[in-house]
Design a protein around this motif. Structure first.
Motif, PDB file in Angstrom:
ATOM      1  N   ALA A 300     -19.597 -29.099 -20.746  1.00  0.00           N
ATOM      2  CA  ALA A 300     -20.734 -29.826 -21.314  1.00  0.00           C
ATOM      3  C   ALA A 300     -21.445 -29.012 -22.396  1.00  0.00           C
ATOM      4  O   ALA A 300     -22.202 -29.579 -23.192  1.00  0.00           O
ATOM      5  N   TYR A 301     -21.214 -27.706 -22.439  1.00  0.00           N
ATOM      6  CA  TYR A 301     -21.840 -26.843 -23.433  1.00  0.00           C
ATOM      7  C   TYR A 301     -20.890 -26.461 -24.556  1.00  0.00           C
ATOM      8  O   TYR A 301     -21.182 -25.581 -25.351  1.00  0.00           O
ATOM      9  N   THR A 322     -19.314 -20.271 -24.390  1.00  0.00           N
ATOM     10  CA  THR A 322     -18.927 -18.861 -24.405  1.00  0.00           C
ATOM     11  C   THR A 322     -19.897 -18.037 -23.556  1.00  0.00           C
ATOM     12  O   THR A 322     -19.485 -17.257 -22.679  1.00  0.00           O
ATOM     13  N   VAL A 323     -21.189 -18.210 -23.783  1.00  0.00           N
ATOM     14  CA  VAL A 323     -22.187 -17.497 -22.973  1.00  0.00           C
ATOM     15  C   VAL A 323     -22.129 -17.982 -21.530  1.00  0.00           C
ATOM     16  O   VAL A 323     -22.126 -17.181 -20.581  1.00  0.00           O
ATOM     17  N   GLU A 326     -19.247 -16.401 -19.793  1.00  0.00           N
ATOM     18  CA  GLU A 326     -19.473 -15.015 -19.365  1.00  0.00           C
ATOM     19  C   GLU A 326     -20.332 -14.977 -18.097  1.00  0.00           C
ATOM     20  O   GLU A 326     -20.084 -14.170 -17.189  1.00  0.00           O
ATOM     21  N   ILE A 327     -21.316 -15.851 -18.034  1.00  0.00           N
ATOM     22  CA  ILE A 327     -22.158 -15.921 -16.831  1.00  0.00           C
ATOM     23  C   ILE A 327     -21.322 -16.361 -15.633  1.00  0.00           C
ATOM     24  O   ILE A 327     -21.409 -15.793 -14.534  1.00  0.00           O
ATOM     25  N   THR A 328     -20.490 -17.368 -15.838  1.00  0.00           N
ATOM     26  CA  THR A 328     -19.651 -17.875 -14.755  1.00  0.00           C
ATOM     27  C   THR A 328     -18.610 -16.837 -14.336  1.00  0.00           C
ATOM     28  O   THR A 328     -18.298 -16.709 -13.143  1.00  0.00           O
ATOM     29  N   ALA A 329     -18.091 -16.097 -15.290  1.00  0.00           N
ATOM     30  CA  ALA A 329     -17.150 -15.024 -14.960  1.00  0.00           C
ATOM     31  C   ALA A 329     -17.806 -13.986 -14.057  1.00  0.00           C
ATOM     32  O   ALA A 329     -17.194 -13.501 -13.089  1.00  0.00           O
ATOM     33  N   GLN A 330     -19.050 -13.629 -14.367  1.00  0.00           N
ATOM     34  CA  GLN A 330     -19.765 -12.673 -13.522  1.00  0.00           C
ATOM     35  C   GLN A 330     -19.975 -13.244 -12.125  1.00  0.00           C
ATOM     36  O   GLN A 330     -19.808 -12.542 -11.118  1.00  0.00           O
ATOM     37  N   ALA A 331     -20.310 -14.526 -12.059  1.00  0.00           N
ATOM     38  CA  ALA A 331     -20.488 -15.168 -10.755  1.00  0.00           C
ATOM     39  C   ALA A 331     -19.188 -15.195  -9.969  1.00  0.00           C
ATOM     40  O   ALA A 331     -19.170 -14.899  -8.759  1.00  0.00           O
ATOM     41  N   LYS A 365     -12.776 -19.785 -20.628  1.00  0.00           N
ATOM     42  CA  LYS A 365     -14.056 -19.153 -20.933  1.00  0.00           C
ATOM     43  C   LYS A 365     -14.578 -18.265 -19.805  1.00  0.00           C
ATOM     44  O   LYS A 365     -15.309 -17.307 -20.063  1.00  0.00           O
ATOM     45  N   ALA A 366     -14.236 -18.591 -18.553  1.00  0.00           N
ATOM     46  CA  ALA A 366     -14.693 -17.769 -17.430  1.00  0.00           C
ATOM     47  C   ALA A 366     -13.587 -16.869 -16.903  1.00  0.00           C
ATOM     48  O   ALA A 366     -13.838 -16.058 -16.004  1.00  0.00           O
ATOM     49  N   GLY A 367     -12.381 -17.022 -17.410  1.00  0.00           N
ATOM     50  CA  GLY A 367     -11.279 -16.146 -17.007  1.00  0.00           C
ATOM     51  C   GLY A 367     -10.821 -16.346 -15.577  1.00  0.00           C
ATOM     52  O   GLY A 367     -10.229 -15.443 -14.980  1.00  0.00           O
ATOM     53  N   MET A 368     -11.076 -17.505 -15.018  1.00  0.00           N
ATOM     54  CA  MET A 368     -10.665 -17.753 -13.636  1.00  0.00           C
ATOM     55  C   MET A 368      -9.164 -18.046 -13.581  1.00  0.00           C
ATOM     56  O   MET A 368      -8.654 -18.817 -14.393  1.00  0.00           O
TER      57      MET A 368
END
Length: 445
Positions: A300-301, A322-323, A326-331, A365-368
């Motif tokens: 959505a972003y 993108t931002v 990165e937040i989701t990757a950290q989570a 984007k989150a690298g999952m």
């Protein structure tokens, strides 16, 4: 007497699998959704709408095999039905569009959705029609919204409250410190909502009181991550079950979060670009401890939504995929459970579920990894919807919600587009029976 006779003559709903009927999904490579590695040559025995047994084909008794209708899946892949954990089916209401999008979802392997607050009058009817098989659609689990009074000047509040006063209908209620919360929650529960959604203009203490009362009455609580003025850690401390939008987590490091109608100062996004923000690290540790789900909604972003007719464009310099990624990757690395929700309707020319865009964005984007992305779309999204006992994995006792694929989705998420059939509550929907969407399907009439 007439009521009795009408009932006695009613036809069996077409969408419900016949109770007692055995169907054998035979010889598939099974990705069961539990985290176990894929297993080849597996059988899933379904009775009516539920899974009876899951076992190697070689272990199935000949007597059982003889009784069941067999569907040969050798060389195919079988996985749980997917769940879109963030949709809006009626803001504003457009039943033709909603039915078309739900049909596209179902024939693409999505067997349930979580509606995150709308006009619940048409959503309730869509839910019923899907459940009894009047329309081909995923099952729907939905929220009634609560927010502070300042939110209800929003145009969307009027769109979903036609015939009533925004903030004073059971599915969209304005809440203040003086609200009689047991009654307000009971009114929301009367809409057959699964959850209360906390949206905006709520302080932390009031959000906590609503959450406690909703849980007391047996409802889940789904919340925007930042309620302006309540911040993400306030939501987690309140005990909500899931928080939405990774990009709303950028307010967590702030000492003060403005109110809903106050000026919102820009946030320095560089603090989040390396997936190591210390304030978010503390938040994520607490989310892991409590089991709070992150509904990231990264797609959505993204730039894909620039031409959206369902959400406003993002201001330049605001949080993007993108931002948010990165937040989701950290989570994800912290162990936070992440569901898969879209919060956006894609172009009508795309013949596959919107959910596929979110899954691709979680990976890119989150690298999952692919197995984690599929878990987000199945078992974690089932948890988000409060349906983990019935959905999200292929196990005995659960609903027979499954997807048959020609190619392995663990090898490449694009292989989700190789759907051959969707099974929802034991009923089979073959992909070749899907009627592609037309522009009229998604246009107001």
């Amino acid at each position: 007497m007439l009521f009795c006779c009408a009932l006695s003559q009613a036809a069996t709903p077409s969408g419900k699998a016949s109770q007692g009927k055995l169907t054998l999904f035979q010889g598939a490579t099974l990705i069961d959704g539990t985290g176990a590695p894929p297993r080849a040559d597996m059988d899933v025995l379904v009775e009516g709408e539920r899974i009876l047994r899951v076992l190697p084909d070689a272990e199935l008794a000949p007597a059982v095999r003889a009784k069941a209708k067999a569907i040969d899946l050798h060389g195919r892949f079988l996985m749980p039905g997917m769940i879109d954990a963030h949709v809006h089916l009626a803001t504003p209401p457009n039943t033709r569009q909603a039915e078309a999008i739900l049909r596209r979802d179902l024939y693409g392997g999505v067997t349930a959705v979580r509606d995150m607050a709308d006009d619940l009058r048409p959503v309730g009817e869509l839910t019923r029609a899907s459940l009894v098989g009047e329309i081909p659609a995923p099952d729907i689990y939905y929220a009634a919204l609560m927010a502070g009074p300042d939110f209800f000047t929003d145009e969307r509040a009027g769109q979903v409250s036609v015939g009533g006063t925004p903030g004073h209908v059971p599915w969209m209620q304005a809440i203040t410190k003086d609200t009689e919360l047991p009654l307000a929650v009971a009114r929301a529960k009367g809409t057959w909502a699964t959850a209360i959604k906390l949206y905006a203009d709520l302080p932390a203490d009031l959000a906590a009181r609503i959450t406690a009362e909703a849980h007391r009455q047996g409802l889940l609580v789904w919340a925007h991550a930042t309620l302006y003025p309540a911040k993400p850690s306030d939501m987690v401390a309140a005990g909500v079950d899931a928080i939405s939008h990774a990009c709303l987590l950028i307010r967590e490091p702030d000492a003060h979060v403005p109110g809903w109608n106050d000026p919102h100062a820009p946030v320095d996004l560089t603090k989040f670009r390396h997936s190591d923000n210390p304030a978010l690290a503390r938040l994520f540790n607490e989310m892991v401890r409590r089991g709070t789900i992150l509904d990231a909604t990264l797609w959505a972003y993204s730039a894909d939504t620039d031409g959206s007719t369902t959400m406003p464009p993002l201001p330049p310099g605001s949080c993007d995929d993108t931002v948010g990624g990165e937040i989701t990757a950290q989570a994800y690395r912290a162990g936070v459970p992440i569901d898969a929700g879209t919060d956006f309707i894609g172009d009508w020319t795309d013949q596959w579920p919107d959910l596929f865009h979110e899954l691709a964005t979680l990976a890119a984007k989150a690298g999952m990894p692919n197995d984690a992305v599929l878990k987000s779309a199945t078992l974690i999204s089932a948890r988000a919807a409060g349906q983990q006992r019935d959905m999200g994995s292929i196990e005995p006792g659960k609903l027979a919600n499954m997807v048959v694929l020609a190619r392995n989705p663990l090898a490449d998420l694009k292989n989700l587009r190789s759907v051959l059939m969707t099974v929802k509550r034991g009923r089979i929907y073959t992909r070749n029976a899907f009627v592609p969407l037309t522009k009229d399907d998604i246009t107001d009439r």
